[in-house]
Design an enzyme around this catalytic site. Structure first.
Site, PDB file in Angstrom:
ATOM      1  N   SER A  84     -15.982  -2.847  -9.886  1.00  0.00           N
ATOM      2  CA  SER A  84     -17.020  -2.144  -9.117  1.00  0.00           C
ATOM      3  C   SER A  84     -18.312  -2.281  -9.918  1.00  0.00           C
ATOM      4  O   SER A  84     -18.265  -2.406 -11.157  1.00  0.00           O
ATOM      5  CB  SER A  84     -16.673  -0.655  -8.984  1.00  0.00           C
ATOM      6  OG  SER A  84     -17.815   0.077  -8.581  1.00  0.00           O
ATOM      7  N   ASP A 142       0.864  -1.189   0.000  1.00  0.00           N
ATOM      8  CA  ASP A 142       0.000   0.000   0.000  1.00  0.00           C
ATOM      9  C   ASP A 142       0.895   1.232   0.000  1.00  0.00           C
ATOM     10  O   ASP A 142       2.027   1.199   0.481  1.00  0.00           O
ATOM     11  CB  ASP A 142      -0.897   0.015   1.260  1.00  0.00           C
ATOM     12  CG  ASP A 142      -2.160   0.844   1.079  1.00  0.00           C
ATOM     13  OD1 ASP A 142      -3.267   0.270   1.088  1.00  0.00           O
ATOM     14  OD2 ASP A 142      -2.042   2.081   0.920  1.00  0.00           O
ATOM     15  N   TYR A 145     -14.076   6.992 -12.950  1.00  0.00           N
ATOM     16  CA  TYR A 145     -14.116   5.796 -12.104  1.00  0.00           C
ATOM     17  C   TYR A 145     -14.752   4.620 -12.859  1.00  0.00           C
ATOM     18  O   TYR A 145     -14.211   3.513 -12.879  1.00  0.00           O
ATOM     19  CB  TYR A 145     -14.898   6.113 -10.821  1.00  0.00           C
ATOM     20  CG  TYR A 145     -14.875   5.001  -9.805  1.00  0.00           C
ATOM     21  CD1 TYR A 145     -13.710   4.692  -9.110  1.00  0.00           C
ATOM     22  CD2 TYR A 145     -16.018   4.249  -9.532  1.00  0.00           C
ATOM     23  CE1 TYR A 145     -13.672   3.663  -8.171  1.00  0.00           C
ATOM     24  CE2 TYR A 145     -15.995   3.223  -8.595  1.00  0.00           C
ATOM     25  CZ  TYR A 145     -14.823   2.939  -7.922  1.00  0.00           C
ATOM     26  OH  TYR A 145     -14.789   1.914  -6.996  1.00  0.00           O
TER      27      TYR A 145
END
Ligand SMILES: NC(=O)c1ccc[n+]([C@@H]2O[C@H](COP(=O)([O-])OP(=O)(O)OC[C@H]3O[C@@H](n4cnc5c(N)ncnc54)[C@H](O)[C@@H]3O)[C@@H](O)[C@H]2O)c1
Length: 255
Positions: free
Chosen positions: A150, A36, A163
């Site tokens: 998503s 990360d 997005y």
């Protein structure tokens, strides 16, 4: 692929879905390298104990992700890197034309595409090259890649051009990547979460979160990070899951 005694690379592992996946895989006897950008990844790896290592890195950087893959190969010993759960990502909202009539910022669009789409390709290419060198297991399996799309890939809302496009790209790569990597015994899957209770979602106002929860047919609530982690574990352990995108969303279909 078994979780126990195998090593997995988890990106976006400092928070939300990635952090929950790391916890679940360690609880199931696996080893994990947590990658990360955020320094919080180090504390999370420490909490998980000897089975976890942290590597600070940006998913858009070849050098950073190669370092994370190398760390996972080293942690995996003879078995190498068994799988990747790629959760690093950013959400962005911008209209094509704002209220004052100004066009959207191109840099901001590029940034979302770079992190969510190009970052996914970067992680896949470096992890796949390492997994292709593994000794084959049952059915000739050498590894598994789980990407995070998503429902915005399919049901994008106003302001989600960047997005939604980035996540639609992740959906679009699943089948060609699975087809190509089949000769190496590496599976590729994607999970398309609905709305999950993570720090990413905490940015939206309470009222909007309540409305989203009410729009879920069943159960009428936001998803819990461990529910994503449970699906990731199932994908790892079920060899027939390949080349597909699974919606994990309680049946919600955005207007
Ligand atoms: N939470 C939701 O409702 C939801 C819904 C659909 C899809 N997703 C997707 O799931 C994934 C995980 O989201 P989350 O909800 O856990 O979010 P989160 O913000 O809690 O976690 C995302 C993590 O990714 C890290 N990250 C961001 N950019 C990075 C980069 N360039 N390199 C390395 N790490 C980076 C962040 O530091 C953070 O720790 C994302 O791809 C997101 O788009 C989430």
């Amino acid at each position: 692929m078994h979780v126990k005694d195998h090593t997995f690379l988890i990106t976006g592992a400092a928070s939300g879905l990635g952090a929950a996946t790391a916890e679940r895989l360690v609880a199931a006897g696996g080893r994990v390298v947590l990658c990360d950008l955020s320094e919080a990844v180090e504390a999370h790896a420490e909490r998980l104990g000897d089975a976890a290592r942290a590597v600070r890195g940006d998913v858009t950087s070849g050098d950073d992700i190669q370092a994370a893959v190398d760390a996972a190969v080293a942690l995996g010993g003879e078995r190498g890197l068994a799988g990747v759960v790629h959760c690093a990502g950013v959400v962005s909202v911008a209209k094509l034309v704002d209220r004052e009539g100004n066009p959207a910022d191109l840099e901001a669009y590029n940034r979302t595409i770079q992190i969510n789409l190009v970052g996914t390709f970067n992680v896949m290419r470096l992890a796949a090259a390492a997994m292709a060198k593994n000794a084959p297991g049952e059915d000739g399996e050498r590894g598994v890649i789980i990407n995070t799309a998503s429902i915005a890939a399919m049901d994008g809302q106003v302001g989600q051009c960047a997005y939604s496009a980035s996540k639609a790209g992740v959906v679009g790569m699943s089948l060609p990547a699975a087809r190509e990597l089949s000769r190496h015994g590496v599976r590729v899957m994607a999970i398309a979460p609905g709305v999950f209770e993570t720090p990413m979602m905490s940015e939206i106002p309470d009222e909007a979160a309540q409305a989203l929860a009410a729009a879920v047919p069943f159960p009428k609530r936001l998803g819990r990070p461990d529910e994503y982690a449970r699906l990731a574990e199932q994908i790892i352990t079920n060899p027939m899951l390949n080349g597909e995108v699974i919606r994990l969303d309680g049946g919600i279909r955005m207007q």
